[in-house]
Motif scaffolding. Structure first.
Motif, PDB file in Angstrom:
ATOM      1  N   ASP A  16       0.808  -1.223   0.000  1.00  0.00           N
ATOM      2  CA  ASP A  16       0.000   0.000   0.000  1.00  0.00           C
ATOM      3  C   ASP A  16       0.840   1.270   0.000  1.00  0.00           C
ATOM      4  N   HIS A  17       2.169   1.143   0.220  1.00  0.00           N
ATOM      5  CA  HIS A  17       3.015   2.328   0.340  1.00  0.00           C
ATOM      6  C   HIS A  17       4.236   2.271  -0.581  1.00  0.00           C
ATOM      7  N   LEU A  18       4.122   1.550  -1.687  1.00  0.00           N
ATOM      8  CA  LEU A  18       5.261   1.409  -2.597  1.00  0.00           C
ATOM      9  C   LEU A  18       5.695   2.745  -3.204  1.00  0.00           C
ATOM     10  N   GLN A  19       4.777   3.704  -3.297  1.00  0.00           N
ATOM     11  CA  GLN A  19       5.107   4.992  -3.901  1.00  0.00           C
ATOM     12  C   GLN A  19       5.694   5.976  -2.880  1.00  0.00           C
ATOM     13  N   GLN A  20       5.810   5.531  -1.635  1.00  0.00           N
ATOM     14  CA  GLN A  20       6.329   6.393  -0.576  1.00  0.00           C
ATOM     15  C   GLN A  20       7.657   5.839  -0.069  1.00  0.00           C
ATOM     16  N   PRO A  21       8.454   6.662   0.622  1.00  0.00           N
ATOM     17  CA  PRO A  21       9.700   6.152   1.205  1.00  0.00           C
ATOM     18  C   PRO A  21       9.409   5.029   2.195  1.00  0.00           C
ATOM     19  N   LEU A  22      10.134   3.929   2.061  1.00  0.00           N
ATOM     20  CA  LEU A  22       9.970   2.787   2.957  1.00  0.00           C
ATOM     21  C   LEU A  22      11.342   2.377   3.490  1.00  0.00           C
ATOM     22  N   THR A  23      11.451   2.256   4.784  1.00  0.00           N
ATOM     23  CA  THR A  23      12.675   1.811   5.422  1.00  0.00           C
ATOM     24  C   THR A  23      12.336   0.751   6.454  1.00  0.00           C
ATOM     25  N   VAL A  24      13.361   0.060   6.927  1.00  0.00           N
ATOM     26  CA  VAL A  24      13.142  -0.909   8.000  1.00  0.00           C
ATOM     27  C   VAL A  24      12.484  -0.218   9.195  1.00  0.00           C
ATOM     28  N   GLU A  25      12.975   0.983   9.513  1.00  0.00           N
ATOM     29  CA  GLU A  25      12.455   1.702  10.675  1.00  0.00           C
ATOM     30  C   GLU A  25      10.997   2.099  10.488  1.00  0.00           C
ATOM     31  N   MET A  33       7.403  -2.052  16.691  1.00  0.00           N
ATOM     32  CA  MET A  33       8.438  -3.042  16.941  1.00  0.00           C
ATOM     33  C   MET A  33       9.808  -2.417  16.793  1.00  0.00           C
ATOM     34  N   SER A  34      10.782  -3.016  17.465  1.00  0.00           N
ATOM     35  CA  SER A  34      12.176  -2.643  17.272  1.00  0.00           C
ATOM     36  C   SER A  34      12.574  -2.942  15.829  1.00  0.00           C
ATOM     37  N   LYS A  35      13.273  -1.992  15.197  1.00  0.00           N
ATOM     38  CA  LYS A  35      13.660  -2.209  13.800  1.00  0.00           C
ATOM     39  C   LYS A  35      14.630  -3.381  13.674  1.00  0.00           C
ATOM     40  N   TYR A  36      15.443  -3.606  14.709  1.00  0.00           N
ATOM     41  CA  TYR A  36      16.409  -4.700  14.645  1.00  0.00           C
ATOM     42  C   TYR A  36      15.709  -6.050  14.734  1.00  0.00           C
ATOM     43  N   PHE A  38      12.477  -6.590  14.093  1.00  0.00           N
ATOM     44  CA  PHE A  38      11.596  -6.755  12.945  1.00  0.00           C
ATOM     45  C   PHE A  38      12.381  -7.210  11.721  1.00  0.00           C
ATOM     46  N   HIS A  39      13.552  -6.617  11.499  1.00  0.00           N
ATOM     47  CA  HIS A  39      14.311  -6.984  10.306  1.00  0.00           C
ATOM     48  C   HIS A  39      14.779  -8.436  10.373  1.00  0.00           C
ATOM     49  N   ARG A  40      15.207  -8.892  11.559  1.00  0.00           N
ATOM     50  CA  ARG A  40      15.616 -10.294  11.692  1.00  0.00           C
ATOM     51  C   ARG A  40      14.421 -11.226  11.485  1.00  0.00           C
ATOM     52  N   LEU A  41      13.259 -10.836  12.032  1.00  0.00           N
ATOM     53  CA  LEU A  41      12.056 -11.646  11.865  1.00  0.00           C
ATOM     54  C   LEU A  41      11.647 -11.710  10.400  1.00  0.00           C
ATOM     55  N   PHE A  42      11.625 -10.566   9.733  1.00  0.00           N
ATOM     56  CA  PHE A  42      11.213 -10.515   8.327  1.00  0.00           C
ATOM     57  C   PHE A  42      12.144 -11.372   7.470  1.00  0.00           C
ATOM     58  N   SER A  43      13.442 -11.254   7.682  1.00  0.00           N
ATOM     59  CA  SER A  43      14.412 -12.021   6.896  1.00  0.00           C
ATOM     60  C   SER A  43      14.230 -13.512   7.104  1.00  0.00           C
ATOM     61  N   MET A  45      11.449 -15.070   8.000  1.00  0.00           N
ATOM     62  CA  MET A  45      10.168 -15.526   7.473  1.00  0.00           C
ATOM     63  C   MET A  45      10.109 -15.491   5.947  1.00  0.00           C
ATOM     64  N   MET A  46      10.775 -14.495   5.338  1.00  0.00           N
ATOM     65  CA  MET A  46      10.647 -14.302   3.890  1.00  0.00           C
ATOM     66  C   MET A  46      11.874 -14.748   3.098  1.00  0.00           C
ATOM     67  N   GLY A  47      12.977 -15.034   3.787  1.00  0.00           N
ATOM     68  CA  GLY A  47      14.154 -15.523   3.089  1.00  0.00           C
ATOM     69  C   GLY A  47      14.932 -14.461   2.342  1.00  0.00           C
ATOM     70  N   CYS A  48      14.642 -13.189   2.603  1.00  0.00           N
ATOM     71  CA  CYS A  48      15.377 -12.083   1.983  1.00  0.00           C
ATOM     72  C   CYS A  48      15.280 -10.883   2.916  1.00  0.00           C
ATOM     73  N   SER A  49      16.131  -9.887   2.682  1.00  0.00           N
ATOM     74  CA  SER A  49      16.065  -8.688   3.513  1.00  0.00           C
ATOM     75  C   SER A  49      14.835  -7.871   3.147  1.00  0.00           C
ATOM     76  N   LEU A  50      14.444  -6.966   4.031  1.00  0.00           N
ATOM     77  CA  LEU A  50      13.296  -6.104   3.758  1.00  0.00           C
ATOM     78  C   LEU A  50      13.555  -5.238   2.534  1.00  0.00           C
ATOM     79  N   ASN A  51      14.757  -4.684   2.406  1.00  0.00           N
ATOM     80  CA  ASN A  51      15.060  -3.831   1.257  1.00  0.00           C
ATOM     81  C   ASN A  51      14.997  -4.597  -0.054  1.00  0.00           C
ATOM     82  N   GLN A  52      15.481  -5.842  -0.055  1.00  0.00           N
ATOM     83  CA  GLN A  52      15.386  -6.664  -1.263  1.00  0.00           C
ATOM     84  C   GLN A  52      13.930  -6.916  -1.626  1.00  0.00           C
ATOM     85  N   TYR A  53      13.110  -7.184  -0.606  1.00  0.00           N
ATOM     86  CA  TYR A  53      11.697  -7.446  -0.865  1.00  0.00           C
ATOM     87  C   TYR A  53      11.006  -6.209  -1.421  1.00  0.00           C
ATOM     88  N   ILE A  54      11.249  -5.046  -0.814  1.00  0.00           N
ATOM     89  CA  ILE A  54      10.626  -3.802  -1.284  1.00  0.00           C
ATOM     90  C   ILE A  54      11.026  -3.522  -2.725  1.00  0.00           C
TER      91      ILE A  54
END
Length: 289
Positions: A16-25, A33-36, A38-43, A45-54
């Motif tokens: 829903d926010h692909l056209q806006q700035p998106l960061t881990v934070e 959630m803590s960004k640290y 959340f990023h470990r959890l996301f990686s 669960m999804m097998g890639c970093s949040l930035n790669q996914y975005i």
């Protein structure tokens, strides 16, 4: 919310926010959630970093925009936050293997893909990182009767092939048979996505047809992962969970003919709970020395 629901909601938030700035934070803050963490959890669960996914989802969103004739590639690049057309084109070519201009001219066609589903996988914290939950255990020696075939994990039709062969086996056995079943993967050749597969049940049954076998699977020391949901995202398990487990736990793969074993609780319900057994080297203990 459990970790599965958090990541599922994060995927919707990102879409829903692909056209806006998106960061881990910024994404982590949306879920308090803590960004640290959340990023470990996301990686995990999804097998890639949040930035790669975005990045992959922004490129996916660009596919529909490219089809609009009055939208320039420069406009699309800025619209999706790439900064320049050149950076957009480079990223597009890395992901799809063709330049976005080839879609503009009709020389290539690529269809957008929906938001991926999140495989329901328990997780645990190891050495400050998060990995799919596992236990180290023996896969006990088991006699398995079933049907053999080959699949290529590089092609999506491997799921349909396994389902079709499971139905072929079930059509040959008594309907009263219940209990677990196994999908055993053996690599055809090193570093190949092609696998020999045996779909079978732990019974000594005789089926006088081609490609039906009874084999004795030896005792194997394994890492066992637990899952719930769709059965056959085995390619994702190979690329993410197993590779991440080996890296973080400092374990090594065992040199066996069997690459992986999927064990299902119920042969009649392949969308039930299941386990992955991945052979690893058993580290020597004091008693072994």
């Amino acid at each position: 919310m459990n970790h599965n629901q958090i990541v599922e909601r994060a995927l919707i938030h990102i879409e829903d926010h692909l056209q806006q700035p998106l960061t881990v934070e910024s994404v982590a803050n949306a879920f308090n959630m803590s960004k640290y963490y959340f990023h470990r959890l996301f990686s995990a669960m999804m097998g890639c970093s949040l930035n790669q996914y975005i990045l992959s989802r922004r490129l996916n969103a660009s596919l529909a925009l490219i089809q609009i004739q009055n939208s320039s590639l420069t406009d699309i690049a800025y619209h999706l936050g790439f900064g320049t057309q050149a950076s957009f084109t480079r990223a597009f070519k890395r992901q799809y293997g063709v330049a976005p201009s080839s879609l503009k001219t009709g020389m290539a066609t690529i269809s957008p893909v929906p938001v991926p589903t999140v495989v329901n996988r328990p997780v645990k914290n190891i050495n400050g990182d998060i990995v799919t939950d596992f236990t180290l255990t023996d896969f006990k020696e088991t006699r398995i009767s079933g049907i053999a075939f080959e699949v290529d994990l590089a092609h999506d039709d491997y799921k349909e092939k396994i389902r079709a062969h499971s139905e072929m086996l079930l059509s040959q056995i008594d309907e009263t048979i219940s209990g677990p079943c196994y999908v055993i993967y053996s690599n055809c050749q090193p570093d190949s996505p092609r696998f020999k597969v045996l779909f079978g049940i732990p019974s000594n049954i005789e089926i006088d047809k081609p490609y039906y076998f009874t084999v004795d699977v030896p005792r194997i020391f394994c890492a066992r992962f637990n899952y719930r949901g769709d059965l056959l995202d085995i390619g994702d398990v190979l690329k993410s969970d197993y590779a991440r487990f080996l890296k973080i736990s400092r374990q090594e793969t065992a040199e066996t003919e069997i690459e992986l074993i999927q064990a299902f609780d119920d042969v009649h319900h392949l969308d039930s709970n299941y386990h992955i057994y991945a052979p690893i080297k058993k580290l020597p203990t004091d008693s072994d020395v």
